[in-house]
Design an enzyme around this catalytic site. Sequence first.
Site, mmCIF file in Angstrom:
data_model
loop_
_atom_site.group_PDB
_atom_site.id
_atom_site.type_symbol
_atom_site.label_atom_id
_atom_site.label_comp_id
_atom_site.label_asym_id
_atom_site.label_seq_id
_atom_site.Cartn_x
_atom_site.Cartn_y
_atom_site.Cartn_z
ATOM 1 N N GLN A 10 0.832 -1.206 0.000
ATOM 2 C CA GLN A 10 0.000 0.000 0.000
ATOM 3 C C GLN A 10 0.867 1.257 0.000
ATOM 4 O OE1 GLN A 10 -3.978 -0.099 2.207
ATOM 5 N NE2 GLN A 10 -2.749 -1.596 3.271
ATOM 6 N N SER A 92 4.593 -6.040 2.811
ATOM 7 C CA SER A 92 3.253 -6.105 3.404
ATOM 8 C C SER A 92 2.273 -6.791 2.446
ATOM 9 C CB SER A 92 2.799 -4.694 3.791
ATOM 10 O OG SER A 92 1.576 -4.729 4.477
ATOM 11 N N LEU A 93 1.299 -6.057 1.913
ATOM 12 C CA LEU A 93 0.377 -6.623 0.915
ATOM 13 C C LEU A 93 1.151 -7.346 -0.195
ATOM 14 C CD1 LEU A 93 -2.285 -6.733 -0.896
ATOM 15 C CD2 LEU A 93 -1.405 -4.623 -1.856
ATOM 16 N N ARG A 117 -8.927 -9.094 3.433
ATOM 17 C CA ARG A 117 -7.884 -8.633 4.369
ATOM 18 C C ARG A 117 -8.043 -7.134 4.617
ATOM 19 N NH1 ARG A 117 -2.337 -6.593 3.548
ATOM 20 N NH2 ARG A 117 -0.923 -7.318 5.190
ATOM 21 N N HIS A 200 0.040 -3.286 10.940
ATOM 22 C CA HIS A 200 1.237 -3.963 11.460
ATOM 23 C C HIS A 200 1.505 -3.651 12.921
ATOM 24 C CE1 HIS A 200 2.072 -5.694 7.608
ATOM 25 N NE2 HIS A 200 1.948 -4.504 7.055
ATOM 26 N N GLN A 249 1.703 -11.679 9.935
ATOM 27 C CA GLN A 249 2.155 -10.441 9.283
ATOM 28 C C GLN A 249 1.217 -9.271 9.552
ATOM 29 O OE1 GLN A 249 1.076 -9.011 5.739
ATOM 30 N NE2 GLN A 249 3.008 -9.198 4.647
#
Length: 307
Positions: A10, A92-93, A117, A200, A249
Amino acid sequence: MTVAFVFPGQGSQYSGMGKELYESFQEAREVFEEASEGAEVDLKKLCFEAGEEELTLTYNAQPAIFTVSMAVLRVLRENGFREKPVVVAGHSLGEFSAAGSSGVFTVYQGALLVRKRGEFMQEAVPVGKGGMTAVIGLQAEKIEEVLKEIKSGFIQVANYNAPGQTVISGEIEALSEAEEKLRKAGAKRVIRLPVSAPFHSKLMKPAADRLRELMEEMEFRKAETPVLNNADVKLIEEPEEIKDSFYRQVFSPVRWVEDVLKMKELGVRRVYEIGPRNILKGLIRKIDREIEVINVEKPADIEKVLG
Protein backbone atom coordinates in the site's frame (compact mmCIF):
# COMPACT_ATOMS: atom_id res chain seq x y z
CA MET A 1 22.63 -13.25 -12.91
CA THR A 2 20.75 -14.31 -9.73
CA VAL A 3 17.35 -12.67 -9.73
CA ALA A 4 14.49 -11.93 -7.30
CA PHE A 5 10.98 -10.61 -7.92
CA VAL A 6 9.57 -8.10 -5.42
CA PHE A 7 6.03 -6.71 -5.18
CA PRO A 8 4.90 -3.37 -3.73
CA GLY A 9 2.43 -2.76 -0.92
CA GLN A 10 0.00 0.00 0.00
CA GLY A 11 1.14 3.50 -0.82
CA SER A 12 2.07 2.56 -4.38
CA GLN A 13 -1.52 2.92 -5.70
CA TYR A 14 -2.51 5.83 -7.94
CA SER A 15 -5.52 6.64 -10.09
CA GLY A 16 -5.05 5.31 -13.64
CA MET A 17 -2.61 2.55 -12.75
CA GLY A 18 -2.65 -0.45 -15.07
CA LYS A 19 -4.66 1.36 -17.77
CA GLU A 20 -1.95 1.35 -20.47
CA LEU A 21 -1.22 -2.28 -19.72
CA TYR A 22 -4.91 -3.20 -19.92
CA GLU A 23 -5.29 -1.45 -23.26
CA SER A 24 -2.12 -3.03 -24.70
CA PHE A 25 -2.31 -6.70 -23.64
CA GLN A 26 -5.04 -9.34 -23.67
CA GLU A 27 -3.27 -11.14 -20.77
CA ALA A 28 -3.69 -8.05 -18.59
CA ARG A 29 -7.39 -7.82 -19.45
CA GLU A 30 -7.84 -11.46 -18.40
CA VAL A 31 -6.18 -10.80 -15.02
CA PHE A 32 -8.42 -7.79 -14.35
CA GLU A 33 -11.47 -9.92 -15.15
CA GLU A 34 -10.41 -12.82 -12.90
CA ALA A 35 -9.51 -10.46 -10.03
CA SER A 36 -12.80 -8.54 -10.35
CA GLU A 37 -14.73 -11.80 -10.04
CA GLY A 38 -12.71 -12.85 -6.99
CA ALA A 39 -12.86 -9.52 -5.15
CA GLU A 40 -16.46 -8.89 -6.29
CA VAL A 41 -15.54 -5.35 -7.33
CA ASP A 42 -14.93 -3.81 -10.76
CA LEU A 43 -11.15 -3.45 -10.57
CA LYS A 44 -10.94 -1.80 -13.96
CA LYS A 45 -13.20 1.00 -12.75
CA LEU A 46 -11.41 1.17 -9.39
CA CYS A 47 -7.88 1.38 -10.86
CA PHE A 48 -8.65 3.64 -13.82
CA GLU A 49 -11.43 5.94 -12.60
CA ALA A 50 -11.52 6.11 -8.78
CA GLY A 51 -10.12 9.22 -7.13
CA GLU A 52 -7.08 9.02 -4.82
CA GLU A 53 -9.27 9.11 -1.70
CA GLU A 54 -11.41 6.13 -2.76
CA LEU A 55 -8.38 4.20 -3.99
CA THR A 56 -6.48 4.79 -0.73
CA LEU A 57 -9.16 2.99 1.34
CA THR A 58 -7.36 -0.18 2.36
CA TYR A 59 -10.06 -2.59 1.06
CA ASN A 60 -9.72 -0.91 -2.36
CA ALA A 61 -5.96 -0.32 -2.45
CA GLN A 62 -5.11 -3.95 -1.63
CA PRO A 63 -6.97 -5.73 -4.49
CA ALA A 64 -6.08 -2.89 -6.90
CA ILE A 65 -2.31 -3.15 -6.33
CA PHE A 66 -2.43 -6.96 -6.28
CA THR A 67 -4.27 -6.97 -9.64
CA VAL A 68 -1.82 -4.61 -11.36
CA SER A 69 1.15 -6.66 -10.11
CA MET A 70 -0.41 -9.93 -11.30
CA ALA A 71 -1.29 -8.39 -14.68
CA VAL A 72 2.30 -7.20 -15.24
CA LEU A 73 3.63 -10.61 -14.26
CA ARG A 74 1.30 -12.54 -16.60
CA VAL A 75 2.13 -10.25 -19.53
CA LEU A 76 5.85 -10.81 -18.90
CA ARG A 77 5.53 -14.59 -18.66
CA GLU A 78 3.19 -15.01 -21.64
CA ASN A 79 5.46 -12.90 -23.83
CA GLY A 80 8.65 -14.85 -23.34
CA PHE A 81 10.30 -13.41 -20.21
CA ARG A 82 12.73 -16.14 -19.24
CA GLU A 83 14.53 -14.94 -16.09
CA LYS A 84 13.58 -17.18 -13.17
CA PRO A 85 13.75 -15.79 -9.63
CA VAL A 86 15.50 -17.75 -6.87
CA VAL A 87 13.24 -15.98 -4.37
CA VAL A 88 10.10 -13.79 -4.36
CA ALA A 89 9.19 -11.21 -1.73
CA GLY A 90 6.80 -8.35 -1.14
CA HIS A 91 6.28 -5.41 1.16
CA SER A 92 3.25 -6.10 3.40
CA LEU A 93 0.38 -6.62 0.92
CA GLY A 94 3.12 -7.40 -1.65
CA GLU A 95 3.81 -10.68 0.15
CA PHE A 96 0.41 -11.87 -1.14
CA SER A 97 1.40 -10.87 -4.69
CA ALA A 98 4.69 -12.74 -4.19
CA ALA A 99 2.79 -15.88 -3.17
CA GLY A 100 0.44 -15.45 -6.14
CA SER A 101 3.45 -15.19 -8.46
CA SER A 102 4.70 -18.46 -7.03
CA GLY A 103 1.51 -20.42 -7.75
CA VAL A 104 0.26 -20.60 -4.14
CA PHE A 105 -3.23 -19.47 -5.24
CA THR A 106 -5.02 -18.21 -8.34
CA VAL A 107 -5.62 -14.54 -9.22
CA TYR A 108 -9.29 -15.09 -8.31
CA GLN A 109 -8.40 -16.45 -4.86
CA GLY A 110 -5.71 -13.83 -4.25
CA ALA A 111 -8.02 -10.93 -5.10
CA LEU A 112 -10.71 -12.31 -2.77
CA LEU A 113 -8.13 -12.78 0.00
CA VAL A 114 -6.66 -9.27 -0.16
CA ARG A 115 -10.07 -7.57 -0.53
CA LYS A 116 -11.21 -9.34 2.64
CA ARG A 117 -7.88 -8.63 4.37
CA GLY A 118 -8.46 -4.95 3.66
CA GLU A 119 -12.01 -5.07 5.02
CA PHE A 120 -10.91 -6.92 8.17
CA MET A 121 -8.05 -4.46 8.76
CA GLN A 122 -10.34 -1.44 8.33
CA GLU A 123 -12.94 -2.89 10.70
CA ALA A 124 -10.44 -3.95 13.41
CA VAL A 125 -9.95 -0.42 14.74
CA PRO A 126 -12.53 2.37 14.45
CA VAL A 127 -11.52 5.21 12.10
CA GLY A 128 -9.77 7.97 14.03
CA LYS A 129 -8.60 5.70 16.87
CA GLY A 130 -5.28 4.60 15.38
CA GLY A 131 -2.76 5.67 12.76
CA MET A 132 0.82 5.52 11.50
CA THR A 133 3.76 7.92 11.36
CA ALA A 134 6.93 7.82 9.26
CA VAL A 135 10.12 8.74 11.12
CA ILE A 136 13.00 9.93 8.91
CA GLY A 137 16.64 10.38 9.86
CA LEU A 138 16.70 8.49 13.16
CA GLN A 139 18.04 4.97 13.62
CA ALA A 140 15.53 2.23 14.42
CA GLU A 141 17.24 1.36 17.74
CA LYS A 142 16.78 4.93 18.99
CA ILE A 143 13.11 4.92 17.90
CA GLU A 144 12.54 1.67 19.83
CA GLU A 145 14.05 3.30 22.95
CA VAL A 146 11.75 6.33 22.66
CA LEU A 147 8.66 4.15 22.16
CA LYS A 148 9.35 2.37 25.47
CA GLU A 149 8.78 5.72 27.23
CA ILE A 150 5.31 6.33 25.73
CA LYS A 151 2.61 6.21 28.41
CA SER A 152 -0.52 7.54 26.65
CA GLY A 153 -1.45 4.40 24.73
CA PHE A 154 -0.22 1.47 22.64
CA ILE A 155 2.49 2.03 20.01
CA GLN A 156 5.11 -0.06 18.17
CA VAL A 157 7.41 -0.12 15.13
CA ALA A 158 5.40 -1.26 12.08
CA ASN A 159 7.87 -1.06 9.16
CA TYR A 160 11.66 -1.20 9.08
CA ASN A 161 11.76 0.22 5.55
CA ALA A 162 15.36 1.43 5.12
CA PRO A 163 18.16 2.76 7.32
CA GLY A 164 16.83 6.01 8.77
CA GLN A 165 13.33 5.33 7.42
CA THR A 166 10.98 3.65 9.89
CA VAL A 167 7.21 3.66 10.38
CA ILE A 168 5.48 3.48 13.77
CA SER A 169 1.89 2.43 14.39
CA GLY A 170 -0.52 2.77 17.30
CA GLU A 171 -3.25 4.67 19.10
CA ILE A 172 -3.62 8.35 18.13
CA GLU A 173 -2.74 9.78 21.58
CA ALA A 174 0.37 7.60 21.74
CA LEU A 175 1.38 8.64 18.20
CA SER A 176 1.11 12.34 19.11
CA GLU A 177 3.26 11.83 22.22
CA ALA A 178 5.81 9.76 20.30
CA GLU A 179 6.04 12.29 17.46
CA GLU A 180 6.97 15.05 19.90
CA LYS A 181 9.56 12.90 21.68
CA LEU A 182 11.08 11.63 18.40
CA ARG A 183 11.56 15.21 17.15
CA LYS A 184 13.36 16.03 20.40
CA ALA A 185 15.47 12.87 20.00
CA GLY A 186 16.79 14.17 16.65
CA ALA A 187 14.46 12.84 13.94
CA LYS A 188 14.82 14.97 10.78
CA ARG A 189 11.19 14.54 9.79
CA VAL A 190 8.14 13.05 11.50
CA ILE A 191 5.22 12.61 9.09
CA ARG A 192 1.71 11.38 9.98
CA LEU A 193 0.68 9.07 7.14
CA PRO A 194 -2.67 9.25 5.29
CA VAL A 195 -3.80 5.78 6.38
CA SER A 196 -7.03 4.87 8.10
CA ALA A 197 -5.77 2.33 10.65
CA PRO A 198 -2.68 1.30 12.70
CA PHE A 199 -1.42 -1.43 10.38
CA HIS A 200 1.24 -3.96 11.46
CA SER A 201 0.55 -3.44 15.14
CA LYS A 202 -0.95 -5.67 17.84
CA LEU A 203 -4.15 -3.60 17.46
CA MET A 204 -4.71 -5.53 14.19
CA LYS A 205 -5.02 -8.90 15.95
CA PRO A 206 -8.84 -9.10 15.43
CA ALA A 207 -8.28 -8.67 11.66
CA ALA A 208 -5.64 -11.41 11.68
CA ASP A 209 -8.02 -13.81 13.43
CA ARG A 210 -10.70 -13.20 10.78
CA LEU A 211 -8.14 -13.61 7.98
CA ARG A 212 -7.03 -16.94 9.46
CA GLU A 213 -10.64 -18.20 9.49
CA LEU A 214 -11.02 -17.24 5.82
CA MET A 215 -7.73 -18.93 4.85
CA GLU A 216 -8.81 -22.15 6.58
CA GLU A 217 -11.52 -22.45 3.92
CA MET A 218 -9.04 -21.92 1.05
CA GLU A 219 -6.69 -24.39 -0.58
CA PHE A 220 -3.12 -23.10 -0.92
CA ARG A 221 -0.51 -24.93 -3.00
CA LYS A 222 3.19 -25.32 -2.29
CA ALA A 223 5.16 -22.31 -3.57
CA GLU A 224 7.05 -22.98 -6.82
CA THR A 225 9.69 -20.41 -5.74
CA PRO A 226 10.43 -19.76 -2.03
CA VAL A 227 8.67 -16.71 -0.56
CA LEU A 228 10.82 -14.56 1.73
CA ASN A 229 8.44 -13.40 4.43
CA ASN A 230 8.16 -10.09 6.30
CA ALA A 231 7.47 -11.39 9.81
CA ASP A 232 10.53 -13.62 10.27
CA VAL A 233 12.80 -13.01 7.22
CA LYS A 234 12.39 -16.73 6.46
CA LEU A 235 12.05 -18.64 3.19
CA ILE A 236 8.68 -20.38 3.18
CA GLU A 237 7.11 -22.81 0.70
CA GLU A 238 4.57 -25.05 2.46
CA PRO A 239 0.88 -24.01 2.39
CA GLU A 240 0.49 -24.06 6.20
CA GLU A 241 3.69 -21.99 6.67
CA ILE A 242 2.40 -19.40 4.21
CA LYS A 243 -1.01 -19.17 5.90
CA ASP A 244 0.68 -18.75 9.29
CA SER A 245 2.98 -16.07 7.88
CA PHE A 246 0.04 -14.14 6.39
CA TYR A 247 -1.76 -14.39 9.75
CA ARG A 248 1.14 -13.05 11.85
CA GLN A 249 2.15 -10.44 9.28
CA VAL A 250 -1.08 -8.48 9.93
CA PHE A 251 0.06 -7.58 13.48
CA SER A 252 3.88 -7.87 13.10
CA PRO A 253 6.46 -5.40 11.80
CA VAL A 254 7.53 -5.55 8.14
CA ARG A 255 11.27 -6.33 8.35
CA TRP A 256 12.08 -5.04 4.88
CA VAL A 257 15.70 -4.05 5.58
CA GLU A 258 16.49 -7.61 6.70
CA ASP A 259 14.56 -9.07 3.74
CA VAL A 260 16.73 -7.13 1.28
CA LEU A 261 19.95 -8.12 3.09
CA LYS A 262 18.76 -11.76 3.06
CA MET A 263 18.23 -11.58 -0.74
CA LYS A 264 21.79 -10.29 -1.09
CA GLU A 265 23.02 -13.16 1.09
CA LEU A 266 21.23 -15.59 -1.27
CA GLY A 267 23.30 -14.16 -4.13
CA VAL A 268 20.62 -11.89 -5.61
CA ARG A 269 22.16 -9.08 -7.66
CA ARG A 270 19.15 -8.05 -9.76
CA VAL A 271 15.62 -7.40 -8.51
CA TYR A 272 12.54 -6.88 -10.67
CA GLU A 273 9.96 -4.70 -8.91
CA ILE A 274 6.66 -5.82 -10.42
CA GLY A 275 3.72 -3.45 -10.02
CA PRO A 276 2.77 0.21 -9.66
CA ARG A 277 5.35 2.94 -9.01
CA ASN A 278 8.91 2.26 -7.87
CA ILE A 279 8.80 2.74 -4.09
CA LEU A 280 10.72 -0.46 -3.38
CA LYS A 281 13.48 0.58 -5.77
CA GLY A 282 14.07 3.66 -3.61
CA LEU A 283 14.12 1.60 -0.40
CA ILE A 284 16.43 -1.09 -1.81
CA ARG A 285 18.91 1.53 -3.03
CA LYS A 286 19.06 2.94 0.51
CA ILE A 287 19.72 -0.54 1.91
CA ASP A 288 22.29 -1.80 -0.64
CA ARG A 289 23.29 0.12 -3.75
CA GLU A 290 24.99 -2.93 -5.29
CA ILE A 291 21.63 -4.54 -6.05
CA GLU A 292 20.26 -3.53 -9.45
CA VAL A 293 16.51 -2.80 -9.35
CA ILE A 294 14.38 -2.76 -12.50
CA ASN A 295 10.80 -1.53 -12.14
CA VAL A 296 8.27 -3.18 -14.49
CA GLU A 297 4.83 -1.61 -14.69
CA LYS A 298 4.00 -0.10 -18.10
CA PRO A 299 4.14 -1.45 -21.67
CA ALA A 300 7.38 0.47 -22.30
CA ASP A 301 9.01 -1.24 -19.28
CA ILE A 302 7.87 -4.62 -20.55
CA GLU A 303 9.25 -3.98 -24.05
CA LYS A 304 12.55 -2.96 -22.50
CA VAL A 305 12.99 -6.11 -20.38
CA LEU A 306 11.74 -8.40 -23.16
CA GLY A 307 14.01 -6.67 -25.69
